[in-house]
Design an enzyme around this catalytic site. Structure first.
Site, PDB file in Angstrom:
ATOM      1  N   GLU A 126       5.924  -0.711   5.211  1.00  0.00           N
ATOM      2  CA  GLU A 126       7.345  -0.748   4.551  1.00  0.00           C
ATOM      3  C   GLU A 126       8.099  -0.591   5.559  1.00  0.00           C
ATOM      4  O   GLU A 126       8.023   0.173   6.458  1.00  0.00           O
ATOM      5  CB  GLU A 126       7.210   0.240   3.299  1.00  0.00           C
ATOM      6  CG  GLU A 126       8.653   0.017   2.646  1.00  0.00           C
ATOM      7  CD  GLU A 126       8.883   0.791   1.548  1.00  0.00           C
ATOM      8  OE1 GLU A 126       8.032   1.751   1.242  1.00  0.00           O
ATOM      9  OE2 GLU A 126       9.904   0.834   0.901  1.00  0.00           O
ATOM     10  N   ALA A 267       6.805  10.012   4.124  1.00  0.00           N
ATOM     11  CA  ALA A 267       5.386   9.725   3.718  1.00  0.00           C
ATOM     12  C   ALA A 267       5.459   8.221   3.049  1.00  0.00           C
ATOM     13  O   ALA A 267       6.454   7.731   3.074  1.00  0.00           O
ATOM     14  CB  ALA A 267       4.936  10.370   2.576  1.00  0.00           C
ATOM     15  N   MET A 268       4.296   7.616   3.026  1.00  0.00           N
ATOM     16  CA  MET A 268       4.254   6.301   2.291  1.00  0.00           C
ATOM     17  C   MET A 268       3.140   6.037   1.302  1.00  0.00           C
ATOM     18  O   MET A 268       2.112   6.430   1.444  1.00  0.00           O
ATOM     19  CB  MET A 268       3.927   5.348   3.609  1.00  0.00           C
ATOM     20  CG  MET A 268       3.813   3.929   3.226  1.00  0.00           C
ATOM     21  SD  MET A 268       5.480   3.174   2.399  1.00  0.00           S
ATOM     22  CE  MET A 268       4.810   1.726   1.465  1.00  0.00           C
ATOM     23  N   GLU A 269       3.670   5.183   0.266  1.00  0.00           N
ATOM     24  CA  GLU A 269       2.857   5.067  -1.006  1.00  0.00           C
ATOM     25  C   GLU A 269       1.817   3.829  -0.954  1.00  0.00           C
ATOM     26  O   GLU A 269       1.584   3.568  -2.147  1.00  0.00           O
ATOM     27  CB  GLU A 269       3.778   4.912  -2.191  1.00  0.00           C
ATOM     28  CG  GLU A 269       4.494   3.592  -2.262  1.00  0.00           C
ATOM     29  CD  GLU A 269       5.911   3.691  -1.637  1.00  0.00           C
ATOM     30  OE1 GLU A 269       6.237   4.478  -0.720  1.00  0.00           O
ATOM     31  OE2 GLU A 269       6.598   2.777  -1.845  1.00  0.00           O
ATOM     32  N   ASN A 270       1.404   3.860   0.305  1.00  0.00           N
ATOM     33  CA  ASN A 270       0.374   2.538   0.153  1.00  0.00           C
ATOM     34  C   ASN A 270      -0.671   2.566  -0.806  1.00  0.00           C
ATOM     35  O   ASN A 270      -1.000   3.705  -1.252  1.00  0.00           O
ATOM     36  CB  ASN A 270      -0.436   2.269   1.466  1.00  0.00           C
ATOM     37  CG  ASN A 270       0.480   2.742   2.548  1.00  0.00           C
ATOM     38  OD1 ASN A 270       1.472   1.870   2.770  1.00  0.00           O
ATOM     39  ND2 ASN A 270       0.305   3.776   3.299  1.00  0.00           N
ATOM     40  N   HIS A 302       6.001  12.479  -5.112  1.00  0.00           N
ATOM     41  CA  HIS A 302       6.920  11.170  -5.027  1.00  0.00           C
ATOM     42  C   HIS A 302       6.001  10.048  -4.727  1.00  0.00           C
ATOM     43  O   HIS A 302       6.258   8.962  -5.178  1.00  0.00           O
ATOM     44  CB  HIS A 302       7.907  11.536  -4.061  1.00  0.00           C
ATOM     45  CG  HIS A 302       8.657  10.240  -3.817  1.00  0.00           C
ATOM     46  ND1 HIS A 302      10.165  10.095  -4.280  1.00  0.00           N
ATOM     47  CD2 HIS A 302       8.361   9.190  -2.988  1.00  0.00           C
ATOM     48  CE1 HIS A 302      10.552   9.030  -3.726  1.00  0.00           C
ATOM     49  NE2 HIS A 302       9.487   8.337  -3.063  1.00  0.00           N
ATOM     50  N   GLU A 303       5.293  10.390  -3.753  1.00  0.00           N
ATOM     51  CA  GLU A 303       4.350   9.148  -3.354  1.00  0.00           C
ATOM     52  C   GLU A 303       3.283   8.764  -4.408  1.00  0.00           C
ATOM     53  O   GLU A 303       3.110   7.491  -4.755  1.00  0.00           O
ATOM     54  CB  GLU A 303       3.592   9.408  -2.206  1.00  0.00           C
ATOM     55  CG  GLU A 303       4.461   9.708  -0.904  1.00  0.00           C
ATOM     56  CD  GLU A 303       5.694   8.928  -0.714  1.00  0.00           C
ATOM     57  OE1 GLU A 303       5.872   7.719  -1.067  1.00  0.00           O
ATOM     58  OE2 GLU A 303       6.657   9.304  -0.089  1.00  0.00           O
TER      59      GLU A 303
HETATM   60  N1  BES Z   1       8.586   4.148   0.657  1.00  0.00           N
HETATM   61  C1  BES Z   1       9.248   5.331   1.445  1.00  0.00           C
HETATM   62  C2  BES Z   1       8.616   5.459   2.578  1.00  0.00           C
HETATM   63  C3  BES Z   1       9.243   4.598   3.595  1.00  0.00           C
HETATM   64  C4  BES Z   1      10.649   4.680   3.772  1.00  0.00           C
HETATM   65  C5  BES Z   1       8.676   3.587   4.393  1.00  0.00           C
HETATM   66  C6  BES Z   1      11.398   3.750   4.671  1.00  0.00           C
HETATM   67  C7  BES Z   1       9.358   2.669   4.998  1.00  0.00           C
HETATM   68  C8  BES Z   1      10.677   2.706   5.320  1.00  0.00           C
HETATM   69  C9  BES Z   1       8.466   6.748   0.472  1.00  0.00           C
HETATM   70  O1  BES Z   1       8.133   6.636  -0.642  1.00  0.00           O
HETATM   71  C10 BES Z   1       9.643   7.490   0.616  1.00  0.00           C
HETATM   72  O2  BES Z   1      10.570   7.329  -0.101  1.00  0.00           O
HETATM   73  N2  BES Z   1       9.589   8.533   1.182  1.00  0.00           N
HETATM   74  C11 BES Z   1      10.543   9.690   1.618  1.00  0.00           C
HETATM   75  C12 BES Z   1      10.108  11.011   1.066  1.00  0.00           C
HETATM   76  C13 BES Z   1      10.461  10.995  -0.299  1.00  0.00           C
HETATM   77  C14 BES Z   1      10.039  12.457  -1.057  1.00  0.00           C
HETATM   78  C15 BES Z   1      11.831  10.771  -0.699  1.00  0.00           C
HETATM   79  C16 BES Z   1      10.783   9.602   3.114  1.00  0.00           C
HETATM   80  O3  BES Z   1       9.638   9.206   3.749  1.00  0.00           O
HETATM   81  O4  BES Z   1      11.633  10.289   3.460  1.00  0.00           O
HETATM   82 ZN    ZN Z   2       9.705   6.448  -2.087  1.00  0.00          ZN
END
Ligand code: BES
Ligand code: ZN
Length: 876
Positions: A126, A267-270, A302-303
């Site tokens: 992502e 983190a990332m929700e793959n 969250h993920e």
């Molecule tokens: N989908 C995002 C991770 C992401 C963000 C990937 C930008 C690539 C580019 C993930 O679900 C997310 O939102 N992560 C947050 C933490 C969350 C608890 C708000 C993060 O990584 O800061």
């Molecule tokens: Zn997110």
């Protein structure tokens, strides 16, 4: 990069894909120096398109080895290569495209695509990282089924993971082995992931409410095996909560979480294979603070929640990012509220929103929750898309009611399962289930800026009627000069002279004690009838029912009444914040407001004596608005003056309350345990806050208490609390304890980050030399975003005296460091540069210096990520 206007992606130019992908087969021969990727893409021309319409395959930094259509080499004149990748023309209506590429994970410092972290290979796709792995239509509205074969050296990479279920595995000649993974759920490329490494797996089980057995697996480096319990327990709580509160069940047989050291984000929700920054997985009482524990739980949740809000129902295009992020933040906020922090959660969230999202909305990077243009999508993972986006969901719930909202969510997930949709689709479902017209509400998604709401009230005693007059106005933001009124739910109640809530009727509604006023026009009047007495105070914006700046013209006495009596924890706290903010503003104007400060002292004294006020709430009530938030109260501010005045107000208010503070501080011995309940964490929060306050006041025995607390601490919360308390102290104790801490945790990267952060953030003299030493420290790593952030972040956010040094040295140093970082990791550089974009809001001298540093940076060769931010910050 100087004059290159970055090319813009426009929402108005969105077009549905010309080609569908029916299946994707990937085969990886993994190697850090040269990984070979073979991809077979089964494509089908979309209905309604012209035969032979071009197929776009995105690709970036790839070495193309082979390209075939239905088994034969692609004709040269049917392939065009450009900046974006490849365009294939003349394809039959269905075709299998084979692409072979070679990539170099060990040279990938951007940490997007396939890269190396520690000894492992891992991916981050992502938003647009998949195109750094292979040529593919890398857009979120193309969903397909993946089958992935991984081959690697068996000794070096004993663990081979990808999305879905493992269907095959075995040994290969030459010490290699392989695994094949199949994901039964069609997904967009941004949710693809793979991991290869020498990792240990800590596992558990979860039975869903329909009886599906799910294996839960957390993969970490071997030495971190003992630090996974909290992550696993959090995951199980989140899974149960999503069933109970949202009716959402998990859908695969295995749920995997992998912790890596080098990660750009949290983190990332793959799908089925989350990748986590190790910081949001690993915890033990000795290494993680209570805040870390809470954050880990919330990021894990969250993920996990994305499995429905994001993965099962995904985004049509990246303008819709808040569809998944705003909704999922809302869902994780609800989880933390109900399971962990209760009332304190809302206060923490609003504090964050005001300190980070409001300034964004008031600055050069302001944009709507659903942006309509971007140069680089990485730069739109913002507080606005996330936190304001979550506020929009919360307002929808307030407007249509909890039960209807829940029905709306069920309908949304059911109707759009397996699809890529828009925020409009989401709001339309809520309108449909509630039967309400949410047409005006949609403006929240398209209009940037924080609305200002002003309110005044007049009471007609003879008629028992309270007249509320409201106005709303949103200031202009870049590219949006004029603003329209929004649909704003304002939740209010009335507090009587004895502190009780008053009953009344809104218009010809029923008797009630709480009302939601729905603002829809620029100016509006509401009437509350049937009041037996004059309200002593109005509790406006209960629970922070809308992300607005409210000015209700309340006087000191009315606010103090709310601090003493309001039964909504948020508005009670907010009344105290208003008084404290006024005290700071008055002193910045160089005239302490004696009456106001005397009222505040009495209010604080009463709170400190009131044993019914829970420790966690008391801790928030004692805290002044954050420096960042105070800066927003001024058109132009001197950050050092704001810091000093904030400290001066603390001293003026609390000096006479020292004995009361000491009495409420709590006993470190009794609080120093590994209970992570709201009560235990609240007690420690209050303990640390009062300790820090007493050190600031120079209270007798405070430094000794800090030293004892530090040396005897068993938990990181108390150790860190003591260390943070002395971090601004001129006393030699500061250096002594910091040195001790560094020695103790030298080999523990996550804890050492805390040390880096304290050193970088401290304003004690010698800040530039300290910064220099941190960058030369043997533990400093440009390749580790956590480490870089730990140094640059606090230097800019907390070390006002040095970052905002009047001659601009702080700005120039940071600009040079960011330029260097940009050569390695553009995404992280573009995030870290943000404090340098606020030059317009500083005093004239600093404004000039910061602007100059930014201009200088703009003249360098910059990545698209960084150039985009810098150019928007400099735009007239
Ligand atoms: N989908 C995002 C991770 C992401 C963000 C990937 C930008 C690539 C580019 C993930 O679900 C997310 O939102 N992560 C947050 C933490 C969350 C608890 C708000 C993060 O990584 O800061
Ligand atoms: Zn997110």
């Amino acid at each position: 990069m100087k004059d290159a206007a970055p090319s813009m992606v426009l929402l108005s130019e969105y077009r549905a894909p010309d080609w569908h992908v029916d299946h994707l087969d990937l085969c990886f021969e993994l190697d850090p120096v040269a990984t070979r990727v073979e991809s077979r893409i089964r494509v089908r021309r979309a209905v309604g398109t012209e035969p032979g319409v071009a197929l776009r395959l995105h690709g970036q930094a790839l070495e193309l080895l082979r390209l075939e259509v239905d088994g034969s080499p692609a004709e040269a004149d049917a392939v065009t290569a450009d900046d974006e990748g490849l365009l294939l023309t003349g394809l039959p209506d269905t075709a299998e495209i084979t692409v072979e590429t070679r990539i170099r994970p060990d040279a990938n410092t951007a940490l997007e695509g396939l890269y190396v972290s520690g000894g492992s290979l891992c991916t981050q796709c992502e938003a647009e990282g998949f195109r750094r792995i292979t040529y593919f239509p890398d857009r979120p509205d193309i969903l397909t089924r993946y089958r992935v074969r991984l081959e690697a050296d068996a000794a070096r990479y004993p663990v081979l993971l990808a999305n879905g279920n493992r269907v095959e595995a075995g040994a290969l000649p030459g010490g290699r082995h392989y695994a094949v993974w199949e994901d039964p759920f069609p997904k967009p490329s941004y949710l693809f992931a793979l991991v290869a490494g020498d990792l240990t797996c800590v596992s558990d089980r979860f039975t869903t409410r329909s009886g599906r057995e799910v294996a839960l697996e957390v993969y970490v480096e071997h030495h971190n095996r003992e630090r996974c319990d909290h992550a696993l327990a959090s995951l199980k709580r989140a899974m149960r909560y999503d069933e109970d509160a949202f009716g959402r069940e998990y859908d695969l047989d295995v749920y995997m979480i992998v912790a890596v050291d080098a990660f750009n984000m949290g983190a990332m929700e793959n799908k089925g294979l989350n990748l986590f920054n190790a910081k949001y997985v690993l915890a033990s009482p000795d290494t993680a603070t209570d805040d870390d524990y809470v954050q880990i739980e919330s990021v894990i949740a969250h993920e996990y929640f994305h499995n429905w809000s994001g993965n099962r129902v995904t985004c049509r295009d990246w303008f819709q990012l808040s569809l998944k992020e705003g909704l999922t933040v809302f869902r994780d906020q609800e989880f933390t509220t109900d399971c962990t922090l209760f009332g304190a959660k809302r206060i923490d969230d609003v504090q964050r929103l005001r300190a980070f999202q409001f300034p964004e909305d008031a600055g050069p990077l302001a944009h709507p929750v659903r942006p309509d243009r971007y140069a680089e999508i990485n730069n739109f993972y913002t507080m606005t898309v996330y936190e304001k986006g979550a506020e929009l969901i919360r307002m929808l719930r307030t407007l249509i009611g909890r039960e209807t909202f829940r029905r709306g969510l069920d309908t949304y997930f059911e109707r759009f399962d397996g699809q890529a949709v828009t925020t409009d689709d989401f709001v339309a479902v809520m309108a449909e289930v509630s039967g309400r017209d949410l047409g005006l509400f949609r403006r929240w998604y398209t209009q940037a800026g924080t609305p200002r709401v002003t309110a005044c009230s007049t009471f007609d005693a003879s008629a028992g009627r309270l007249r509320l007059q409201l106005e709303q106005r949103t200031p202009p933001t870049p590219g949006q000069d004029t603003k329209e009124p929004l649909h704003i739910p304002l939740k209010i109640s009335l507090v009587g002279a004895d502190g009780d809530r008053l009953e009344a009727r809104l218009g010809d509604g029923p008797e009630a004690q709480e009302w939601v006023l729905e603002l829809t026009d620029a100016e509006q009047v509401f009437e509350l009838q049937g009041l037996a007495e004059a309200p002593a105070a109005i509790s406006w914006l209960r629970g922070f029912s809308a992300p607005v700046l409210l000015d209700a013209g309340q006087d000191t006495a009315e606010l103090a009444h709310l601090v003493a009596h309001d039964d909504d924890a948020f508005t009670r706290w907010d009344a105290a914040q208003s008084l404290l903010r006024r005290a700071v503003i008055a002193r910045v104007g160089e005239a302490p407001d004696g009456t106001l400060e005397a009222t505040l002292i009495r209010a604080m004294a009463a709170l400190l004596e009131d044993s019914r006020v829970e420790p966690v709430l008391l801790a928030s009530l004692l805290e002044l608005p954050a420096h960042r938030e105070l800066m927003e109260s001024f058109e132009h501010a001197d950050p050092v003056v704001i810091f000093e005045v904030r400290e001066a107000v603390k001293k003026a208010l609390f000096a006479s309350l020292e004995p009361a503070l000491s009495r409420r501080q709590g006993d470190p011995g009794a609080l120093d345990n590994d209970a992570f309940t709201a009560e235990a964490m609240g007690g420690r929060r209050l303990l640390n806050r009062i300790l820090a306050l007493r050190v600031t006041l120079g209270a007798r025995g405070a430094l000794e208490d800090a030293e004892t607390q530090y040396r005897e601490a068993r938990s990181q919360t108390l150790r860190m609390g003591a260390l943070a308390a002395v971090n601004e102290s001129p006393d030699a104790l500061r250096a002594e304890l910091l040195a001790d801490f560094e020695g103790r945790y030298r080999d523990d990267p996550l804890v050492l980050d805390k040390w880096f952060a304290l050193e970088a953030g401290s304003q004690v003299p010698g800040g530039f030399e300290r910064l220099e030493r941190l960058l030369e420290h043997p533990g400093f790593r440009w390749s580790n975003p956590n480490r870089v952030r730990a140094v640059l972040g606090p230097f800019m956010a907390a070390n006002h005296r040095h970052f905002h040094h009047p001659d601009g040295e702080g700005y120039r140093r940071i600009a040079a460091l960011i330029e260097h970082l940009d050569g390695l990791n553009p995404q992280t550089a573009a995030r870290l540069v943000q404090p340098l974009t606020r030059w317009r809001r500083l005093d004239p001298g600093r404004s000039t210096e910061m602007h100059a540093a930014l201009e200088q940076l703009a003249g360098k060769r910059l990545s698209r990520d960084l150039a985009d931010v810098v150019q928007r910050a400099l735009a007239p």
